[in-house]
Write an enzyme that holds these catalytic residues in place. Structure first.
Site, PDB file in Angstrom:
ATOM      1  CB  CYS A   2      -0.960   0.049   1.173  1.00 54.03           C
ATOM      2  SG  CYS A   2      -2.077  -1.351   1.278  1.00 54.03           S
ATOM      3  NE  ARG A  27       4.686   1.543   0.051  1.00 52.28           N
ATOM      4  CZ  ARG A  27       5.503   1.490   1.114  1.00 52.28           C
ATOM      5  NH1 ARG A  27       6.720   1.977   1.031  1.00 52.28           N
ATOM      6  NH2 ARG A  27       5.095   0.965   2.242  1.00 52.28           N
ATOM      7  CD1 TRP A  76      -0.120  -5.830  -3.232  1.00 52.38           C
ATOM      8  CD2 TRP A  76      -0.706  -6.834  -1.311  1.00 52.38           C
ATOM      9  NE1 TRP A  76       0.281  -7.142  -3.305  1.00 52.38           N
ATOM     10  CE2 TRP A  76      -0.066  -7.787  -2.146  1.00 52.38           C
ATOM     11  CE3 TRP A  76      -1.166  -7.248  -0.057  1.00 52.38           C
ATOM     12  CZ2 TRP A  76       0.129  -9.114  -1.765  1.00 52.38           C
ATOM     13  CZ3 TRP A  76      -0.979  -8.561   0.331  1.00 52.38           C
ATOM     14  CH2 TRP A  76      -0.339  -9.469  -0.521  1.00 52.38           C
ATOM     15  CG  ASN A 102       0.638   0.429   4.455  1.00 52.29           C
ATOM     16  OD1 ASN A 102       0.296  -0.737   4.299  1.00 52.29           O
ATOM     17  ND2 ASN A 102       1.863   0.844   4.217  1.00 52.29           N
ATOM     18  N   GLY A 103      -1.728  -1.361   6.394  1.00 53.92           N
ATOM     19  CA  GLY A 103      -1.585  -2.283   7.517  1.00 53.92           C
ATOM     20  C   GLY A 103      -2.791  -3.190   7.642  1.00 53.92           C
ATOM     21  CD  GLU A 487      17.982 -12.914  -5.407  1.00 54.26           C
ATOM     22  OE1 GLU A 487      17.586 -11.829  -5.874  1.00 54.26           O
ATOM     23  OE2 GLU A 487      17.409 -13.479  -4.440  1.00 54.26           O
ATOM     24  CE  LYS A 491      15.753 -10.423  -7.772  1.00 53.46           C
ATOM     25  NZ  LYS A 491      15.117 -11.140  -6.710  1.00 53.46           N
ATOM     26  CD  GLU A 494      11.226 -11.671  -6.683  1.00 52.98           C
ATOM     27  OE1 GLU A 494      10.976 -11.316  -5.518  1.00 52.98           O
ATOM     28  OE2 GLU A 494      12.260 -11.326  -7.288  1.00 52.98           O
ATOM     29  CG  HIS A 510      19.728 -36.764  -3.143  1.00 51.79           C
ATOM     30  ND1 HIS A 510      19.859 -38.001  -2.540  1.00 51.79           N
ATOM     31  CD2 HIS A 510      20.981 -36.275  -3.298  1.00 51.79           C
ATOM     32  CE1 HIS A 510      21.149 -38.237  -2.326  1.00 51.79           C
ATOM     33  NE2 HIS A 510      21.845 -37.207  -2.766  1.00 51.79           N
ATOM     34  CE  LYS A 609      12.381  -2.710  -3.690  1.00 48.44           C
ATOM     35  NZ  LYS A 609      13.202  -3.684  -4.434  1.00 48.44           N
TER      36      LYS A 609
END
Length: 614
Positions: A2, A27, A76, A102-103, A487, A491, A494, A510, A609
């Protein structure tokens, strides 16, 4: 998550608020809205989708939008699906108040049930509408001021919040409060700006006040007053922003993510500057100065983080254990905070977060503090919550990172953690001076080597063209390069929405080897290091099953080049610092695939973000 923007002053509020919302798009959000206050009362405009949809809606109205006070929000979704009704701002029952939030209010169902019994009705599914109606109910029943009603309400709500309120009866007043979600107040010349971070503010002023948890700010008649929810007045401390406006612009790049990938030579150098002097063999970490004794004598280091920062912590585990010979545990903050970990005064906890606002990491910090551990923060955003919650810390100085998928923040975090590991090893005597000085020189050379690695961009782009339509990918690495594999896979997931997994190369046998066929690209980090021959064997196993191999190799490699379908060369560097260079081609590979798949690179779906809620 948010984004909050608000303005009060002599300028028209709407253009400032809309531009601020655009600054906060990174964000992550799914709807946007504004509320403006004039002599006719509060008018709310909100739409599902991007800020551009809100702008179209506003341009179609015949309303007078020339207010000098306004609030704006990008949402969001947490409670209720993304739609026009659930978007912020939300009215109170009388429509005399409007709120952006926000929250998460965790006990909103209890509050809502009580309000329903009192006859209140609700248009949305959000906890935020419950919040504003709860505040108004307190104000009406106690016949008190809005700030007093807010103060009483904040004693009752459970959860996290950053809020800004408009009040029809006070057309020059903004009231704000925070707990667990960031809120910054910009102090201008006869005007005030409020936002979730400094990016919407820097264009207008470099004077800011960071609101602390459990504080309420009242801006009335061009005056700022801050009190705690216990009604104790505090003296606002004005900070000087060092951010430049150019840092939050694309600067000619197509996307922020590409810009930030190419900024890494500079961001790593900025991280090292003033700390590492290879010529004199000096390494100074000011943030450790007062806690070096505890760091040096720690029986255990615990690293806690989320997402990409967790991967940086995994690299640090190798660094600390190799150079300082201290046992290290790397914990997901979301798990650490709930599993009743064994902690004590001789533990040194390192908390890593780009934004400094990650809710799970903040909760992990508070848990560790309650057990007597020493907490050190590694953060990129000056004035964020984590630097203020920890005993000490270091900023990464990577500059604003706008792209949701972290790139330069990751390499800056590793740079700080590498310096910490070298310093600790030298202080503990586990790293001889000659080796220490050699490693300082190696680390100082990294920015130039990253610059060289970026020259493979066109090669990487051509490889991406061949694999842009795959449905799955496997990333493999050993030792220091195992976290790089994780990582790289993250990426790709995402920003391109391709399923990808990172594994230690030895673990391929395995289970994951069952997935390999001629359609499956396998990306190896196969640099010249202590595990090189083992990785070569793993590549042979993939090729025997007709898998497609893309290998990141050390410049001049011939053995892997003869086996792999594609190779991307990077400069030779010390094994411990390979992640700083090897990750760059993987960032570019993901970026180009995402662009070719027409994905929203800077704002991937469902992601934010700064994750300020659980």
């Amino acid at each position: 998550m948010c984004g909050i923007v608000a303005y009060v002053g002599q300028q028209e509020a709407l253009p400032i608020v809309i531009k601020g919302l655009r600054r906060l798009e990174y964000r992550g959000y799914d709807s946007a809205g504004v509320a403006l206050l004039d002599s006719n009362g509060i008018s709310v405009y909100k739409k599902k989708g991007k800020v551009s949809e809100l702008e179209k809606y506003l341009s179609s109205t015949s309303d007078d939008l020339g207010s000098k006070i306004g609030i704006g929000h990008t949402r969001w979704a947490t409670h209720g699906e993304p739609n026009d009704v659930n978007a912020h701002p939300h009215y109170s029952s009388t429509e005399k108040l409007a709120i952006i939030h926000n929250g998460i209010i965790e006990n909103y169902e209890v509050l809502k049930k009580d309000l329903l019994m009192k006859g209140y009705t609700f248009q949305s599914e959000t906890d935020t509408e419950v919040f504003i109606k709860f505040i108004e109910d307190i104000q009406l029943h106690n016949e008190c001021s809005l700030e007093e009603a807010l103060r009483l309400a904040l004693h009752k709500v459970v959860g996290a919040y950053a809020i800004v309120l408009l009040n029809k009866d006070e057309p020059t007043t903004l009231i704000a409060a925070r707990k667990g979600s960031p809120l910054v107040i910009g102090v201008g010349n006869g005007e005030y700006f409020l936002a979730s971070d400094a990016t919407p503010i820097i264009e207008y002023t470099n004077q800011v006040v960071y609101l602390d948890d459990f504080e309420i700010a009242v801006i009335r008649n061009n005056n700022l007053q801050i009190k705690t929810i216990e009604n104790v007045e505090t003296n606002p401390y004005i900070n000087q922003l060092e951010m430049e406006l150019e840092a939050i612009e694309k600067g000619g790049y197509e996307h922020f993510m590409l810009k930030e990938i190419f900024e890494q030579p500079k961001s790593i150098a900025d991280c090292l500057r003033g700390r590492l002097d290879a010529k004199s063999g000096r390494l100074v970490l000011g943030g450790l100065r007062d806690y070096m004794n505890k760091f040096q004598n720690a029986e255990r280091i615990i690293i806690t983080a989320c997402g990409t920062s967790w991967h940086a912590g995994l690299v640090a585990e190798y660094l600390f254990e190799e150079f300082a010979r201290v046992p290290v545990e790397v914990e997901y903050a979301s798990e650490f905070r709930y599993r009743n970990p064994v902690l004590g005064e001789k533990d040194f906890v390192i908390a890593i977060s780009q934004s400094g606002e990650t809710a799970d990491t903040l909760a992990a910090i508070e848990l560790a503090k309650s057990k007597g551990a020493t907490i050190f923060g590694v953060c990129n955003v000056v004035g964020a919550s984590i630097p203020r919650a920890t005993h000490a810390g270091s900023y990464t100085h990577a500059g604003p990172e706008i792209g949701v998928a972290s790139t330069k923040a990751f390499t800056a975090q590793i740079s700080v953690l590498a310096m910490m590991a070298l310093k600790l090893g030298y202080q503990r005597g586990t790293l001889p001076e000659s080796k220490y000085v050699q490693l300082l020189h190696e680390l100082a050379a990294i920015p130039a080597k990253v610059e060289q690695a970026l020259k493979s961009n066109e090669v990487i782009k051509s490889i991406a063209e061949e694999y842009k339509d795959v449905r799955n990918a496997l990333y493999l690495g050993r030792g220091y390069n195992f976290p790089v594999a994780l990582e790289g896979a993250l990426k790709l997931k995402e920003i391109s929405y391709i399923h990808a997994e990172g594994y230690p190369a030895a673990e391929m046998k395995h289970g994951p080897i069952a997935l390999i066929d001629e359609e499956m690209p396998v990306i190896f980090i196969a640099t010249q290091d202590s595990s090189y021959e083992k990785v070569v064997s793993n590549i042979q196993e993939v090729k025997a099953r007709k898998g497609k191999v893309i290998a990141v190799v050390t410049q001049g490699d011939t053995q892997v080049k003869a086996m792999a379908d594609h190779v991307i060369e990077i400069p030779e560097t010390h094994e411990a610092f390979t992640p700083l260079v090897a990750v760059v081609p993987l960032q570019l590979f993901s970026y180009h695939i995402a662009v070719m798949r027409n994905c929203n690179v800077d704002q991937p779906r469902n992601l934010a973000k700064s994750v300020t809620v659980e």
